[in-house]
Design a protein around this motif. Structure first.
Motif, PDB file in Angstrom:
ATOM      1  N   LEU A 121       0.946  -1.242   0.079  1.00  0.00           N
ATOM      2  CA  LEU A 121      -0.085   0.023  -0.016  1.00  0.00           C
ATOM      3  C   LEU A 121       0.886   1.164  -0.083  1.00  0.00           C
ATOM      4  N   SER A 122       0.674   2.022  -0.952  1.00  0.00           N
ATOM      5  CA  SER A 122       1.412   3.184  -1.103  1.00  0.00           C
ATOM      6  C   SER A 122       0.769   4.528  -0.470  1.00  0.00           C
ATOM      7  N   ARG A 123      -0.147   4.813  -1.102  1.00  0.00           N
ATOM      8  CA  ARG A 123      -0.770   6.267  -0.705  1.00  0.00           C
ATOM      9  C   ARG A 123      -2.286   6.201  -1.154  1.00  0.00           C
ATOM     10  N   GLN A 124      -2.990   7.188  -0.744  1.00  0.00           N
ATOM     11  CA  GLN A 124      -4.595   7.272  -1.170  1.00  0.00           C
ATOM     12  C   GLN A 124      -4.782   8.487  -2.033  1.00  0.00           C
ATOM     13  N   ILE A 125      -5.748   8.517  -3.054  1.00  0.00           N
ATOM     14  CA  ILE A 125      -5.890   9.463  -3.827  1.00  0.00           C
ATOM     15  C   ILE A 125      -7.486   9.793  -3.746  1.00  0.00           C
ATOM     16  N   VAL A 126      -7.985  10.649  -4.611  1.00  0.00           N
ATOM     17  CA  VAL A 126      -9.359  10.664  -4.698  1.00  0.00           C
ATOM     18  C   VAL A 126      -9.748  10.226  -6.065  1.00  0.00           C
ATOM     19  N   ASN A 127     -10.719   9.565  -6.174  1.00  0.00           N
ATOM     20  CA  ASN A 127     -11.283   9.163  -7.714  1.00  0.00           C
ATOM     21  C   ASN A 127     -12.161  10.260  -7.975  1.00  0.00           C
ATOM     22  N   PRO A 128     -11.819  10.973  -8.869  1.00  0.00           N
ATOM     23  CA  PRO A 128     -12.823  12.342  -8.874  1.00  0.00           C
ATOM     24  C   PRO A 128     -14.172  11.987  -9.718  1.00  0.00           C
ATOM     25  N   ARG A 129     -13.995  10.820 -10.197  1.00  0.00           N
ATOM     26  CA  ARG A 129     -15.262  10.385 -10.897  1.00  0.00           C
ATOM     27  C   ARG A 129     -16.292   9.928 -10.086  1.00  0.00           C
ATOM     28  N   LEU A 130     -15.956   9.329  -8.860  1.00  0.00           N
ATOM     29  CA  LEU A 130     -16.921   8.650  -7.743  1.00  0.00           C
ATOM     30  C   LEU A 130     -16.723   9.733  -6.711  1.00  0.00           C
ATOM     31  N   ASP A 131     -15.756  10.531  -6.382  1.00  0.00           N
ATOM     32  CA  ASP A 131     -15.553  11.397  -5.386  1.00  0.00           C
ATOM     33  C   ASP A 131     -15.495  10.691  -4.210  1.00  0.00           C
ATOM     34  N   ILE A 132     -14.524   9.598  -4.176  1.00  0.00           N
ATOM     35  CA  ILE A 132     -14.329   8.687  -2.987  1.00  0.00           C
ATOM     36  C   ILE A 132     -12.622   8.706  -2.841  1.00  0.00           C
ATOM     37  N   PRO A 133     -12.268   8.458  -1.760  1.00  0.00           N
ATOM     38  CA  PRO A 133     -10.769   7.880  -1.683  1.00  0.00           C
ATOM     39  C   PRO A 133     -10.466   6.341  -2.050  1.00  0.00           C
ATOM     40  N   VAL A 134      -9.404   6.236  -2.707  1.00  0.00           N
ATOM     41  CA  VAL A 134      -9.021   4.960  -3.269  1.00  0.00           C
ATOM     42  C   VAL A 134      -7.611   4.721  -2.875  1.00  0.00           C
ATOM     43  N   ASP A 135      -7.278   3.745  -2.970  1.00  0.00           N
ATOM     44  CA  ASP A 135      -5.873   3.259  -2.268  1.00  0.00           C
ATOM     45  C   ASP A 135      -5.107   2.866  -3.507  1.00  0.00           C
ATOM     46  N   VAL A 136      -3.817   3.403  -3.515  1.00  0.00           N
ATOM     47  CA  VAL A 136      -2.689   3.103  -4.613  1.00  0.00           C
ATOM     48  C   VAL A 136      -1.623   1.971  -3.990  1.00  0.00           C
ATOM     49  N   TRP A 137      -2.033   0.903  -4.583  1.00  0.00           N
ATOM     50  CA  TRP A 137      -0.770  -0.194  -4.484  1.00  0.00           C
ATOM     51  C   TRP A 137       0.069  -0.255  -5.313  1.00  0.00           C
ATOM     52  N   VAL A 138       1.542  -0.458  -4.906  1.00  0.00           N
ATOM     53  CA  VAL A 138       2.641  -0.425  -5.721  1.00  0.00           C
ATOM     54  C   VAL A 138       3.492  -1.663  -5.898  1.00  0.00           C
ATOM     55  N   LEU A 139       4.034  -2.163  -6.852  1.00  0.00           N
ATOM     56  CA  LEU A 139       4.916  -3.411  -6.942  1.00  0.00           C
ATOM     57  C   LEU A 139       6.033  -2.969  -8.233  1.00  0.00           C
ATOM     58  N   GLU A 140       7.203  -3.141  -7.468  1.00  0.00           N
ATOM     59  CA  GLU A 140       8.433  -2.741  -8.413  1.00  0.00           C
ATOM     60  C   GLU A 140       8.850  -3.905  -8.952  1.00  0.00           C
ATOM     61  N   GLN A 141       9.421  -3.938 -10.305  1.00  0.00           N
ATOM     62  CA  GLN A 141      10.205  -5.087 -10.698  1.00  0.00           C
ATOM     63  C   GLN A 141      11.282  -5.674  -9.771  1.00  0.00           C
ATOM     64  N   PRO A 142      10.960  -7.038  -9.445  1.00  0.00           N
ATOM     65  CA  PRO A 142      12.084  -7.370  -8.533  1.00  0.00           C
ATOM     66  C   PRO A 142      13.560  -7.274  -9.264  1.00  0.00           C
ATOM     67  N   LEU A 143      14.521  -7.006  -8.412  1.00  0.00           N
ATOM     68  CA  LEU A 143      15.928  -6.970  -8.901  1.00  0.00           C
ATOM     69  C   LEU A 143      16.198  -8.459  -9.603  1.00  0.00           C
ATOM     70  N   LEU A 144      16.959  -8.375 -10.660  1.00  0.00           N
ATOM     71  CA  LEU A 144      17.282  -9.470 -11.220  1.00  0.00           C
ATOM     72  C   LEU A 144      18.795  -9.900 -10.522  1.00  0.00           C
TER      73      LEU A 144
END
Ligand SMILES: CC(C)(COP(=O)(O)OP(=O)(O)OC[C@H]1O[C@@H](n2cnc3c(N)ncnc32)[C@H](O)[C@@H]1OP(=O)(O)O)[C@@H](O)C(=O)NCCC(=O)NCCS
Length: 169
Positions: A144-167
């Motif tokens: 879980l990275s951060r929360q933003i507002v979905n302006p279409r629905l006017d609700i907060p939504v969570d932004v989950w992030v995944l980075e490419q694992p180091l090879l």
């Protein structure tokens, strides 16, 4: 590559006969509850166009020879630009097949394919009460990275992030 196979699933490009089926899935009340935008009749066309424009997209998922939904990567719509610029890994299945581990199985294959294609980071935008989707994200390694507002629905939504694992190996 036009298809991926897992133990139980075929992930393939979309076919015209998927359109009425995904329309039914989208209209199911349990499916629509936590989506980022109300599904409409443009949905199937958007999926097909994304593949044609970018050479990748959400995969149509087949289980026991039947189309049951999708999992895969797509650029976020402009109204969710605050969650990007990384593309989003999304998942959505027919409620008839929930609870079998199929969403996770499909999303793992789509995630690995996304990294093979060179994407350094992927995101997933998830409604804070969508616990089923959160569990899929956690099993895939998203944080879980951060929360933003979905302006279409006017609700907060969570932004989950995944980075490419180091090879490293
Ligand atoms: C989100 C969604 C795809 C998840 O579907 P799901 O069936 O609950 O998810 P899975 O297929 O991964 O199932 C996981 C559960 O199946 C069970 N399971 C059974 N067999 C399994 C197996 N072989 N492997 C993994 N899990 C298995 C597990 O107990 C697991 O439960 P847990 O999460 O408590 O650990 C589905 O709820 C959906 O389509 N929702 C509507 C659309 C939506 O909200 N999409 C996301 C927008 S952000």
């Amino acid at each position: 590559m036009d298809e991926l196979r897992t133990e139980r699933l075929l992930l393939r490009r979309w076919r015209p006969d998927d359109e009425p089926v995904i329309a039914l899935i989208n209209r199911h009340p349990d499916v629509g509850r936590h989506l980022n935008r109300p599904p409409d009749d443009t949905f199937f066309g958007l999926m097909v166009d994304h593949w044609e424009t970018h050479g990748f997209g959400a995969w149509a998922v087949e289980y026991e020879g039947r189309f049951v939904g999708f999992a895969g990567l797509a650029y976020l719509p402009p109204f969710l630009a605050a969650a990007g610029p990384a593309p989003e890994l999304g998942w959505r299945l027919d409620p008839e097949v929930w609870g079998l581990g199929l969403a996770t199985e499909a999303a793992v294959a789509a995630r690995d394919d996304a990294f093979r294609r060179g994407h350094a980071e992927i995101v997933s935008v998830i409604h804070p009460e969508n616990t089923r989707s959160q569990r899929v994200a956690v099993k895939l390694g998203f944080r879980l990275s951060r929360q933003i507002v979905n302006p279409r629905l006017d609700i907060p939504v969570d932004v989950w992030v995944l980075e490419q694992p180091l090879l490293s190996s």
